[in-house]
Scaffold this motif. Structure first.
Motif, PDB file in Angstrom:
ATOM      1  N   PRO A 124      -0.480   6.712  -5.581  1.00 13.90           N
ATOM      2  CA  PRO A 124      -1.017   6.026  -4.402  1.00 13.90           C
ATOM      3  C   PRO A 124      -1.959   4.906  -4.854  1.00 13.90           C
ATOM      4  O   PRO A 124      -2.798   5.115  -5.731  1.00 13.90           O
ATOM      5  CB  PRO A 124      -1.752   7.126  -3.643  1.00 13.90           C
ATOM      6  CG  PRO A 124      -1.966   8.222  -4.626  1.00 13.90           C
ATOM      7  CD  PRO A 124      -0.909   8.098  -5.672  1.00 13.90           C
ATOM      8  N   ASP A 125      -1.779   3.741  -4.281  1.00 10.85           N
ATOM      9  CA  ASP A 125      -2.559   2.593  -4.720  1.00 10.85           C
ATOM     10  C   ASP A 125      -2.185   1.415  -3.832  1.00 10.85           C
ATOM     11  O   ASP A 125      -1.225   1.463  -3.067  1.00 10.85           O
ATOM     12  CB  ASP A 125      -2.228   2.257  -6.183  1.00 10.85           C
ATOM     13  CG  ASP A 125      -3.289   1.417  -6.886  1.00 10.85           C
ATOM     14  OD1 ASP A 125      -4.158   0.825  -6.208  1.00 10.85           O
ATOM     15  OD2 ASP A 125      -3.236   1.333  -8.137  1.00 10.85           O
ATOM     16  N   THR A 126      -2.934   0.342  -3.959  1.00 14.53           N
ATOM     17  CA  THR A 126      -2.564  -0.943  -3.389  1.00 14.53           C
ATOM     18  C   THR A 126      -2.126  -1.808  -4.560  1.00 14.53           C
ATOM     19  O   THR A 126      -2.875  -1.985  -5.523  1.00 14.53           O
ATOM     20  CB  THR A 126      -3.750  -1.595  -2.649  1.00 14.53           C
ATOM     21  OG1 THR A 126      -4.140  -0.735  -1.577  1.00 14.53           O
ATOM     22  CG2 THR A 126      -3.373  -2.959  -2.093  1.00 14.53           C
ATOM     23  N   ILE A 145       0.864  -1.186   0.000  1.00 17.11           N
ATOM     24  CA  ILE A 145       0.000   0.000   0.000  1.00 17.11           C
ATOM     25  C   ILE A 145       0.896   1.230   0.000  1.00 17.11           C
ATOM     26  O   ILE A 145       1.704   1.420   0.908  1.00 17.11           O
ATOM     27  CB  ILE A 145      -0.928   0.005   1.231  1.00 17.11           C
ATOM     28  CG1 ILE A 145      -1.797  -1.246   1.229  1.00 17.11           C
ATOM     29  CG2 ILE A 145      -1.767   1.279   1.250  1.00 17.11           C
ATOM     30  CD1 ILE A 145      -2.563  -1.471   2.521  1.00 17.11           C
ATOM     31  N   LEU A 177       1.071   5.420  -0.192  1.00 17.56           N
ATOM     32  CA  LEU A 177       0.329   6.659   0.038  1.00 17.56           C
ATOM     33  C   LEU A 177       0.754   7.714  -0.980  1.00 17.56           C
ATOM     34  O   LEU A 177       1.614   7.471  -1.829  1.00 17.56           O
ATOM     35  CB  LEU A 177       0.567   7.128   1.474  1.00 17.56           C
ATOM     36  CG  LEU A 177       0.213   6.085   2.554  1.00 17.56           C
ATOM     37  CD1 LEU A 177       0.593   6.599   3.922  1.00 17.56           C
ATOM     38  CD2 LEU A 177      -1.256   5.707   2.480  1.00 17.56           C
ATOM     39  N   ASP A 178       0.158   8.906  -0.879  1.00 21.12           N
ATOM     40  CA  ASP A 178       0.453   9.988  -1.828  1.00 21.12           C
ATOM     41  C   ASP A 178       1.939  10.270  -1.954  1.00 21.12           C
ATOM     42  O   ASP A 178       2.453  10.450  -3.048  1.00 21.12           O
ATOM     43  CB  ASP A 178      -0.272  11.278  -1.416  1.00 21.12           C
ATOM     44  CG  ASP A 178      -1.768  11.171  -1.633  1.00 21.12           C
ATOM     45  OD1 ASP A 178      -2.178  10.534  -2.622  1.00 21.12           O
ATOM     46  OD2 ASP A 178      -2.517  11.715  -0.811  1.00 21.12           O
ATOM     47  N   THR A 179       2.614  10.327  -0.840  1.00 28.29           N
ATOM     48  CA  THR A 179       4.046  10.608  -0.860  1.00 28.29           C
ATOM     49  C   THR A 179       4.786   9.309  -0.580  1.00 28.29           C
ATOM     50  O   THR A 179       4.629   8.719   0.489  1.00 28.29           O
ATOM     51  CB  THR A 179       4.403  11.656   0.212  1.00 28.29           C
ATOM     52  OG1 THR A 179       3.598  12.813   0.008  1.00 28.29           O
ATOM     53  CG2 THR A 179       5.867  12.021   0.142  1.00 28.29           C
ATOM     54  N   ASN A 180       5.577   8.862  -1.575  1.00 28.47           N
ATOM     55  CA  ASN A 180       6.356   7.650  -1.383  1.00 28.47           C
ATOM     56  C   ASN A 180       7.674   7.793  -2.134  1.00 28.47           C
ATOM     57  O   ASN A 180       7.769   8.536  -3.098  1.00 28.47           O
ATOM     58  CB  ASN A 180       5.557   6.409  -1.818  1.00 28.47           C
ATOM     59  CG  ASN A 180       5.226   6.415  -3.298  1.00 28.47           C
ATOM     60  OD1 ASN A 180       6.090   6.169  -4.133  1.00 28.47           O
ATOM     61  ND2 ASN A 180       3.965   6.696  -3.626  1.00 28.47           N
TER      62      ASN A 180
END
Length: 154
Positions: free
Chosen positions: A31-33, A20, A22-25
């Protein structure tokens, strides 16, 4: 290649990995699974010791990368983990490769689980009495011309 979940659905339900984001990675991915569906060679006698991971986007509901990983280094393939050139890739594939190679596959317990899945599938393939043989015989890839039954590594 056969998805592990076709032969062992109960185990796969408990052990299939998802990431998973998030927006910031750090991978600059949306962002996605991202589900990691593990597939293995279904050829009897083959001991290739590889897994193919189909990375599936939950939001897009489709495969967004195909990553090949060898459990052991090979002189024929210096990179143990790479984008599979024969299978679907997208504009996200290189970043997903980085995520899988530099983060997911550093989890020794997960890699051990994948290897256990490999052994389970190969045991089923090589045992004509295994209950999974019914599923294996129904697969289109096994109805093609027969291959050598000698133990081989590729």
């Amino acid at each position: 290649m056969v998805p592990f979940h076709l032969l062992f659905p109960e185990v796969a339900r408990l052990e299939t990995r998802a990431v998973i984001l998030l927006d910031t990675n750090p991978f600059s991915l949306p962002p996605d699974t991202y589900g990691l569906v593990d597939l293995y060679c279904e050829q009897s006698g083959c001991d290739c010791r590889r897994v193919m991971l189909n990375v599936v986007s939950d939001k897009a509901r489709r495969q967004v990368a195909t990553i090949n990983h060898g459990f052991e280094p090979s002189p024929l393939e210096p990179e143990q983990t790479f984008l599979d050139p024969l299978n679907p890739q997208t504009d996200l594939s290189l970043r997903l490769l980085r995520l899988v190679r530099d983060h997911v596959l550093r989890d020794e317990a997960y890699v051990a689980r994948l290897y256990q899945h490999y052994r389970m599938l190969k045991d089923a393939v090589n045992d004509p009495r295994h209950p999974a043989q019914k599923v294996l015989r129904a697969l289109p890839s096994l109805r093609r011309s027969p291959r050598s039954r000698k133990t081989r590594r590729h």
